[in-house]
Motif scaffolding. Structure first.
Motif, PDB file in Angstrom:
ATOM      1  N   ALA A   1      41.255  28.178  27.137  1.00 30.74           N
ATOM      2  CA  ALA A   1      40.102  29.020  27.486  1.00 30.74           C
ATOM      3  C   ALA A   1      40.164  30.391  26.812  1.00 30.74           C
ATOM      4  CB  ALA A   1      40.037  29.201  29.001  1.00 30.74           C
TER       5      ALA A   1
ATOM      6  N   ARG B   1      44.279  36.509  25.765  1.00 34.73           N
ATOM      7  CA  ARG B   1      43.713  37.808  26.129  1.00 34.73           C
ATOM      8  C   ARG B   1      44.691  38.607  26.986  1.00 34.73           C
ATOM      9  NH1 ARG B   1      37.374  38.760  27.137  1.00 34.73           N
ATOM     10  NH2 ARG B   1      37.501  40.931  26.539  1.00 34.73           N
TER      11      ARG B   1
ATOM     12  N   PRO C   1      48.770  44.741  28.043  1.00 32.45           N
ATOM     13  CA  PRO C   1      50.151  45.258  28.101  1.00 32.45           C
ATOM     14  C   PRO C   1      51.103  44.351  28.877  1.00 32.45           C
ATOM     15  CG  PRO C   1      48.764  46.425  29.646  1.00 32.45           C
ATOM     16  CD  PRO C   1      47.877  45.439  28.959  1.00 32.45           C
TER      17      PRO C   1
ATOM     18  N   VAL D   1      40.735  44.735  23.493  1.00 32.45           N
ATOM     19  CA  VAL D   1      40.474  43.655  22.542  1.00 32.45           C
ATOM     20  C   VAL D   1      39.319  42.790  23.042  1.00 32.45           C
ATOM     21  CG1 VAL D   1      41.478  41.711  21.278  1.00 32.45           C
ATOM     22  CG2 VAL D   1      42.932  43.637  21.948  1.00 32.45           C
ATOM     23  N   VAL D   2      38.381  42.521  22.155  1.00 32.77           N
ATOM     24  CA  VAL D   2      37.267  41.620  22.492  1.00 32.77           C
ATOM     25  C   VAL D   2      37.365  40.424  21.549  1.00 32.77           C
ATOM     26  CG1 VAL D   2      34.778  41.373  22.707  1.00 32.77           C
ATOM     27  CG2 VAL D   2      35.858  43.566  23.234  1.00 32.77           C
ATOM     28  N   PRO D   3      37.854  39.290  22.067  1.00 27.98           N
ATOM     29  CA  PRO D   3      38.044  38.136  21.170  1.00 27.98           C
ATOM     30  C   PRO D   3      36.724  37.485  20.767  1.00 27.98           C
ATOM     31  CG  PRO D   3      38.591  37.537  23.421  1.00 27.98           C
ATOM     32  CD  PRO D   3      38.257  38.993  23.445  1.00 27.98           C
TER      33      PRO D   3
ATOM     34  N   ALA E   1      36.376  34.621  26.515  1.00 24.01           N
ATOM     35  CA  ALA E   1      37.595  34.363  27.302  1.00 24.01           C
ATOM     36  C   ALA E   1      37.447  35.026  28.668  1.00 24.01           C
ATOM     37  CB  ALA E   1      38.815  34.903  26.562  1.00 24.01           C
TER      38      ALA E   1
ATOM     39  N   TRP F   1      41.308  42.600  34.741  1.00 25.28           N
ATOM     40  CA  TRP F   1      41.675  43.164  33.440  1.00 25.28           C
ATOM     41  C   TRP F   1      41.890  44.670  33.531  1.00 25.28           C
ATOM     42  CZ3 TRP F   1      43.393  39.684  30.306  1.00 25.28           C
ATOM     43  CH2 TRP F   1      42.872  38.388  30.352  1.00 25.28           C
TER      44      TRP F   1
ATOM     45  N   HIS G   1      45.603  46.868  33.024  1.00 26.64           N
ATOM     46  CA  HIS G   1      45.806  48.057  32.187  1.00 26.64           C
ATOM     47  C   HIS G   1      46.103  49.292  33.033  1.00 26.64           C
ATOM     48  CE1 HIS G   1      44.070  45.604  28.938  1.00 26.64           C
ATOM     49  NE2 HIS G   1      44.726  46.423  28.154  1.00 26.64           N
TER      50      HIS G   1
ATOM     51  N   ASN H   1      32.266  39.570  28.168  1.00 23.36           N
ATOM     52  CA  ASN H   1      33.420  39.461  27.275  1.00 23.36           C
ATOM     53  C   ASN H   1      33.700  40.820  26.621  1.00 23.36           C
ATOM     54  OD1 ASN H   1      35.349  37.627  26.189  1.00 23.36           O
ATOM     55  ND2 ASN H   1      34.267  37.667  24.228  1.00 23.36           N
ATOM     56  N   LEU H   2      32.608  41.500  26.251  1.00 22.82           N
ATOM     57  CA  LEU H   2      32.729  42.832  25.653  1.00 22.82           C
ATOM     58  C   LEU H   2      33.218  43.841  26.705  1.00 22.82           C
ATOM     59  CD1 LEU H   2      32.082  44.887  23.326  1.00 22.82           C
ATOM     60  CD2 LEU H   2      29.765  45.000  24.230  1.00 22.82           C
TER      61      LEU H   2
ATOM     62  N   LEU I   1      35.036  43.449  29.309  1.00 22.34           N
ATOM     63  CA  LEU I   1      36.461  43.310  29.683  1.00 22.34           C
ATOM     64  C   LEU I   1      37.369  44.083  28.717  1.00 22.34           C
ATOM     65  CD1 LEU I   1      36.871  39.554  30.736  1.00 22.34           C
ATOM     66  CD2 LEU I   1      36.273  41.514  32.124  1.00 22.34           C
ATOM     67  N   GLY I   2      36.931  44.191  27.471  1.00 22.08           N
ATOM     68  CA  GLY I   2      37.730  44.922  26.485  1.00 22.08           C
ATOM     69  C   GLY I   2      37.535  46.433  26.577  1.00 22.08           C
TER      70      GLY I   2
END
Lengths: 423, 309
Positions: free
Chosen positions: A254, A259, A264, B78-80, B84, B98, B102, B142-143, B145-146
């Motif tokens: 997924a 991710r 970190p 990071v935006v894969p 995800a 998320w 952090h 998705n965006l 989350l980054g």
């Protein structure tokens, strides 16, 4: 690090709570399976043969046979109804399992030693019931036949006295018959006392004391349930561990695993969190299954021993799943391998049946299955009177195997993550 | 801010990234532009610390990514390319996870979630399970989350792939706002117009290598004043090769049956010269297009292929 680990475990538990179907099915399996087996194999309500008897004899032995079929012991297997000429018609109408015809002159023939025939008319529509009727009637016939042969001499003396116009029995004749019976029985010796003969005496209602000597081989639903439940629960726990550890590959597909590693955290932290999630899920499942087992159990269970065994089992469950998914590295492949492997290990380890009922070769490999140690451990706990020391072999083997497999699986999964940047 | 030195990565025999070097400066939007398979995603995976390079270094403010990865990754968002998300959870629960990963918690986390949900236009549906979202909504989450933890650098891997124009415009607008707030953005794309409209500086990648790097103006200057003429018709390769007299002002960039791409000199005479040559031949032509200098023409000049290939 600890809060991050807890955060990841909480996230996975929340996800599982939102989509609990797979877990519920796995947990329902041991409960349903054990309950069905319990209901199917408990012997509290044995189906009885409905036997119609048409007695055309009217003599003392015909009546004795009828009385034997209606005795307390036979009542476990037979419900007997004496019928007249309508017996055959009633069998045709399906109102009985079989019709036993005691022929006219049965007593006289038997006393004289002449051949006589008991006729059994079976109703094939009632499956196994007529077969049971035939078998038990055959035993009765054998008994009567043997009795007639062994007691030939006293019967010959007795024969004239059974006639309608026979003279009264005087003391001398009675003494002669008694001595003849005694000598015949002495002469028959051991032939009289093998089990077949014992059955005859019970069936003829001549020795009520034998009832107590027969062991009670029946099991109630709860006894069968509790015998099956530990093994199937161990199997279900391995499936729960499989669901949890499979999730690391599901997350890999997924993209959420990658991710997380982009955040970190290290791959090692993600793996530890997933193992902790697997252990948490297995513990919750174990708690649910224990409550069910506790309701059915009649003996109190040694709680510290139970907890120790459970911890070792959880380690084995998580470790085995980690090793499988580490080796396969793919959700589909891993699921297939684990399904087949768990079934084999469960069968070989006696999770679905008594180890002693397994073929000799399987009995030899049983101790190599972690299912064996888990199942045996819980069965012993449920039997009661078990100390921690008694369970130490199971705990040690499960714990050590679990740790080794977890280490092996973690190294393999970590290597895959580093190589491919995810899974 | 980011310094990439001689980065190499191979998958077996396949060279994915072959010794690339570039710098991303603080506060800028740096674009990695290239076709699919150019090595952009592999580069981004190494920049985000997920993939270890075979050789080379990645320094973030002087810290080597693979010496102290956690310290560097705390600064990144990071935006894969692939969506995800945890589909069973809501947008808010995804963001909470998320964000907390952090280091955000309590009121700060709630504020950050509210802010980003508002920014990507998902506030109204934030408690719905993600599995019920449309493709565009998932892209926006998705965006988000980054960005939820307000990183110093955002790495975006083709965040607009496969979505409708409206959702795409929304995402690009969010990225502009993020950059305006001082966040450094590294953006990979294969859409020319996105790179041209969004990025301060662009590196053009192909087959694991950087072919050109600079601002849009610098790259256009590299492309020269040449126009690109594309001819389409029912002709064979040798007919075109024989029909065009190549020289200083005409250069055949690529040719295949039915399609030829020709570069002209910058004076404008090249196009006239080419057309007069072509009209003198019997080459059957259906369509002729003339394009001014662009990143695509630069890519064509450098690789002989169009970016969309």
């Amino acid at each position: 690090m600890m809060p991050t680990l807890l955060l990841m475990v909480r996230k996975d538990l929340t996800r599982k709570a939102r989509a609990p179907l797979g877990l519920l099915l796995v947990l329902a399996f041991p409960i349903m399976f054990s309950a069905i087996i319990g209901l199917a194999f408990s012997t509290s309500e044995t189906p009885r043969v409905y036997l119609l008897v048409e007695n055309l004899d009217g003599g003392i032995l015909g009546d004795a046979l009828l009385s034997a079929l209606g005795s307390e012991q036979m009542a476990q297997y037979f419900q007997v109804e004496t019928v007249g000429e309508d017996g055959l018609e009633r069998i045709r109408r399906g109102e009985g399992s079989a019709l036993l015809r005691i022929p006219g002159g049965f007593t006289e023939d038997l006393v004289k030693g002449d051949p006589t025939t008991l006729q059994l008319i079976r109703n094939p529509a009632q499956g196994i019931m007529p077969e049971i009727a035939q078998q038990l009637t055959a035993v009765l016939a054998d008994v009567l036949d043997s009795g007639s042969r062994v007691l030939r001499q006293p019967l010959d003396t007795l024969a004239p006295l059974l006639q309608k116009d026979a003279p009264d029995l005087d003391l001398a004749t009675f003494s002669n018959i008694t001595v003849a019976v005694y000598e015949s029985l002495q002469g028959a010796g051991e032939f009289l006392f093998p089990p077949v003969i014992k059955i005859s005496s019970v069936n003829l209602g001549q020795d009520a004391g034998l009832e107590d000597e027969s062991p009670d081989t029946g099991f109630n639903v709860f006894q069968v349930f509790l015998f099956v439940f530990p093994g199937v629960s161990v199997y279900a726990l391995f499936m729960v561990g499989d669901l949890a550890m499979r999730d690391i590959l599901v997350e890999g597909e997924a993209g959420t695993l990658q991710r997380q590693i982009q955040g970190p955290v290290t791959p090692g932290m993600v793996l530890r969190a997933k193992a902790a999630f697997g252990a948490s899920l297995a513990m919750i499942s174990l708690l649910i299954l224990s409550v069910i087992g506790g309701i059915a159990a009649s003996e109190p269970v040694n709680v510290p021993a139970f907890l120790l065994l459970s911890l070792a089992l959880v380690l084995a469950v998580v470790g085995t799943a980690a090793a499988i998914y580490g080796a396969t590295g793919n959700v589909k492949r891993g699921s297939v391998v684990s399904s087949v492997l768990y079934l084999l290990l469960a069968f070989a380890g006696g999770s679905f049946m008594d180890v002693n009922a397994l073929p000799g070769a399987l009995r030899l490999v049983a101790p190599f299955s972690p299912f064996y140690w888990g199942t045996q451990g819980y069965r012993r706990l449920l039997e009661g009177g078990v100390s921690i020391a008694d369970l130490l072999p199971s705990v040690a083997i499960l714990g050590t195997t679990g740790m080794l497999l977890l280490l092996l699986g973690s190294v393999s999964l970590k290597r895959r993550m580093s190589r491919r940047g995810g899974l | 801010m980011f310094q990439v030195e001689n980065l190499c990565k191979s998958y077996g025999e396949i060279l994915a990234v072959g010794g690339i070097s570039f710098q991303v400066r603080a506060g800028e939007i740096f674009g990695l532009l290239g076709p699919n398979g150019a090595g952009k995603t592999t580069t981004l995976s190494m920049l985000s610390g997920v993939l270890r390079p075979d050789s080379g270094r990645i320094l973030f403010e002087g810290i080597d990514m693979f010496v102290d990865p956690i310290r560097v990754k705390r600064q990144l968002g990071v935006v894969p390319q692939e969506i995800a998300l945890y589909e069973e959870l809501s947008a808010r629960e995804n963001l909470a996870f998320w964000g907390a990963l952090h280091g955000l918690k309590g009121a700060r986390l709630r504020q950050a979630m509210d802010h980003i949900l508002d920014r990507v236009g998902l506030a109204a549906r934030s408690k719905d399970p993600v599995k019920n979202y449309s493709g565009g909504m998932k892209r926006r989450l998705n965006l988000a989350l980054g960005l939820v933890h307000d990183p110093r650098v955002v790495l975006l891997d083709e965040p607009t792939v496969g979505i409708d124009p409206q959702a795409r415009a929304n995402i690009l607008e969010v990225i502009r706002q993020v950059a305006e707030s001082g966040t450094t953005v590294l953006y990979t794309t294969h859409y020319l117009e996105e790179a041209e409209s969004l990025c301060h500086r662009i590196a053009i990648m192909d087959q694991g290598r950087i072919l050109a790097e600079g601002t849009l103006d610098e790259l256009k200057r590299q492309a020269g004043e040449e126009e690109i003429i594309t001819i389409e018709g029912s002709f064979q390769v040798d007919a075109i090769e024989a029909g065009i007299r190549q020289g200083e002002s005409l250069r055949l960039l690529s040719v295949e049956p039915g399609r030829a791409i020709i570069s002209t000199g910058g004076s404008g005479e090249g196009a006239v010269k080419l057309l007069s040559q072509l009209f003198g031949t019997r080459i059957p032509m259906d369509r002729i297009s003339i394009r001014p200098p662009s990143l695509n023409s630069l890519f064509l000049n450098l690789t002989g292929r169009e970016l969309r290939d």
